[in-house]
Design an enzyme around this catalytic site. Structure first.
Site, short mmCIF file in Angstrom:
data_model
loop_
_atom_site.label_atom_id
_atom_site.label_comp_id
_atom_site.label_asym_id
_atom_site.label_seq_id
_atom_site.Cartn_x
_atom_site.Cartn_y
_atom_site.Cartn_z
N ASN A 1 0.74 -1.30 -0.06
CA ASN A 1 0.03 -0.08 -0.09
C ASN A 1 0.82 1.09 0.05
O ASN A 1 0.27 2.32 -0.55
CB ASN A 1 -1.11 0.05 1.18
CG ASN A 1 -0.47 -0.18 2.53
OD1 ASN A 1 0.85 -0.71 2.81
ND2 ASN A 1 -1.11 0.35 3.43
N CYS B 1 -2.90 1.53 6.92
CA CYS B 1 -2.86 0.77 8.11
C CYS B 1 -3.42 1.86 9.41
O CYS B 1 -3.84 1.38 10.33
CB CYS B 1 -1.56 0.40 8.57
SG CYS B 1 -0.32 1.46 8.59
N GLU C 1 5.48 -3.51 12.45
CA GLU C 1 4.17 -2.58 12.31
C GLU C 1 3.11 -3.08 11.65
O GLU C 1 3.12 -3.51 10.37
CB GLU C 1 4.37 -1.17 11.52
CG GLU C 1 3.82 -0.08 11.55
CD GLU C 1 2.80 -0.19 10.27
OE1 GLU C 1 1.68 -0.45 10.53
OE2 GLU C 1 3.38 0.37 9.00
N GLU D 1 9.13 3.52 14.13
CA GLU D 1 9.85 3.80 12.98
C GLU D 1 9.78 5.60 12.75
O GLU D 1 8.82 6.06 13.30
CB GLU D 1 9.15 3.36 11.64
CG GLU D 1 9.41 1.68 11.64
CD GLU D 1 8.59 0.94 10.43
OE1 GLU D 1 9.18 -0.15 10.18
OE2 GLU D 1 8.18 1.56 9.53
#
Length: 520
Positions: free
Chosen positions: A190, A325, A291, A498
């Site tokens: 994505n 997400c 993640e 991150e």
């Protein structure tokens, strides 16, 4: 049929016509046009990138345009052998890369950033072609992707150790920060460019080397990044890419998570896959960053600025057709403003959203990544309606992979759309009465990546922000990602962070050195 030709320094794919069944007339006209992917020939790579060389595999797999289903390219289908070769190359390169100064690594990352910026149009076209994202959003992703290389080019020179006071007069305690080693980077479709640079920028800045396994749907963006990394002067073996098909992904993933030369695994994707990779990594006790899935609540309290909340909902939900997400998944609206919010959101959807091929300038909603993604959204809508939800807008699947932006009301927490992540353009609205009730619904999930809420009550803002069980909170804001801030979740949404100053720490070990026998 796919035709390929060289012309005026560009590589051009002319895709055959593809007629979607049951397509609204405007969208049908759009998708019956011929679209061409015209980019610099050097950026359209189809082989793996190992040890600074383009390496073919014994077989290939197709990369498709999700809007039309037509073939864009055939890409090398790497297996465990190629994955092991890449790990070996990365391990060999690490022995010299870790010895380069922070400034040298910083300069190379900055050159890579400059090249991404220079080639942003071509890189955006690749994202639109293989991922379906509207061109405006693809350009936004390239800017976002480049920003991580810029950020970590600066952070490379800010890795500081410590000198710690000791009770002993004849010794000193020093804390050194050193790179972990080879990092396996496994990324989703994505954000096929930004999810790589957010991880790789930190890894390379720290002094690690990497092997990237991009998603099987979107390998072309990763391979273009490899070409630009080579042009930037990043040494052979420091950045490797091993694309593979869906069928070979489990075997390649196992190599990247179990090889003893790999010291770090960083993965973005589903919680279910993350758990499998964690089990693999546990065998050799690797450092991991995960993640994973999200199921973000979007809460609108009675005190909210409704117009601002509607604008935030539009940005948070419909970016990339709902395939992020951190997309808002469950919309909780307090009873006092429920009807007003729903009415205004419906009007905004009518005014701002347009289905179409991502190459069309008027498109705001491209296809979902594949037919299975569309089927999942359709299943959630049908389940909700069967249990009493009311369909206000949309609700139909269009052709193979398009979904109409959909608005549901009278939604309950028993429905599928409130219990599992959607990854599509669906807005299910739950009416609530009290703050306590909203928090109970919002936190009734095993994942906790992002959460959003709108309120003008400062006391409520503090209460809700602290009590939401998520790693990131947007207060009166629907878009919160930026390289300066840490990105990550709690519960089953993952491990580690991150981006930000914390992102580079994921690729560093702290070594304690005691220097004794001193005459002071």
């Amino acid at each position: 049929m796919v035709l390929a030709s060289y012309a005026m320094g560009s590589y051009c794919f002319i895709r055959s016509r593809y007629l979607l069944r049951q397509v609204p007339s405007g969208l049908s006209v759009t998708l019956n046009r011929q679209y061409s992917l015209e980019i610099s020939p050097g950026l359209l790579r189809t082989e793996s990138f190992i040890d600074g060389r383009w390496v073919s595999a014994p077989s290939t797999f197709q990369v498709l345009d999700p809007a039309t289903g037509n073939e864009l390219a055939k890409v090398s289908d790497c297996g465990p052998h190629e994955a092991k070769e890449a790990v070996n190359a990365a391990y060999k390169a690490f022995q010299t890369w870790k010895c380069q100064t922070a400034k040298e690594r910083s300069n190379l990352l900055r050159k890579w950033y400059d090249l991404l910026t220079q080639h942003k149009e071509d890189l955006a076209k690749l994202i639109t072609a293989e991922g379906g994202k509207p061109m405006k959003e693809s350009l936004g992703e390239i800017a976002y992707s480049a920003s991580f290389l810029e950020w970590f080019s600066e952070e490379a020179r800010r890795v500081y150790g410590d000198i710690v006071a000791t009770p002993h007069k004849d010794r000193k305690v020093l804390l050194l920060k050193q790179p972990l080693g080879v990092a396996s980077i496994i990324t989703p479709w994505n954000f096929p460019s930004a999810m790589i640079t957010r991880k790789v920028g930190a890894a390379l800045a720290a002094g690690c080397t990497v092997v990237v396994k991009p998603a099987e749907d979107t390998p072309l963006s990763a391979l273009a990044l490899a070409e630009l990394a080579a042009q930037a002067g990043i040494p052979p073996g420091v950045f490797n890419v091993v694309p593979c098909s869906r069928e070979k992904t489990p075997a390649v993933g196992e190599v990247l998570c179990t090889d003893p030369l790999v010291q770090k695994v960083s993965f973005t994707g589903s919680t279910a896959t993350g758990k499998i990779l964690l089990k693999h990594a546990a065998g050799t006790v690797k450092r991991v960053s995960m993640e994973l899935g999200g199921h973000a609540p979007f809460i609108v309290f009675d005190s909210a600025d409704v117009d601002r909340a509607v604008a935030g909902a539009m940005g948070s939900k419909f970016r990339n057709s709902g395939q992020t997400c951190v997309c808002s998944n469950r919309f909780l609206v307090q009873s006092g403003i429920h009807d007003t919010f729903v009415e205004k959101l419906g009007k905004a959807m009518d005014a701002e959203l347009r289905l179409g091929h991502g190459s069309e300038p008027t498109t705001t909603q491209g296809p979902l990544i594949n037919a299975q993604a569309a089927e999942k959204v359709q299943r959630q809508i049908e389940d909700a309606v069967s249990q009493g939800a009311v369909l206000v807008k949309g609700g139909k699947r269009v052709g193979n992979s398009f979904m109409q932006p959909t608005l549901l009301v009278n939604v309950s927490t028993d429905m599928l759309c409130t219990r599992e992540e959607t990854f599509g353009p669906l807005v299910p609205v739950i009416k609530f009465n009290t703050e306590k009730e909203a928090l109970a619904i919002a936190n009734a999930s095993r994942v906790g990546l992002a959460g959003y809420f709108y309120s003008q009550d400062i006391s409520q803002i503090w209460r809700v922000a602290e009590q939401l069980e998520v790693g990131m909170v947007g207060v009166n804001e629907g878009l919160l990602s930026t390289p300066e801030a840490p990105f990550g979740g709690v519960k089953e949404s993952g491990l580690g962070r991150e981006g930000s100053k914390y992102g580079i720490e994921e690729y560093l070990d702290v070594k304690y050195m005691c220097l004794g026998g001193l005459s002071l």
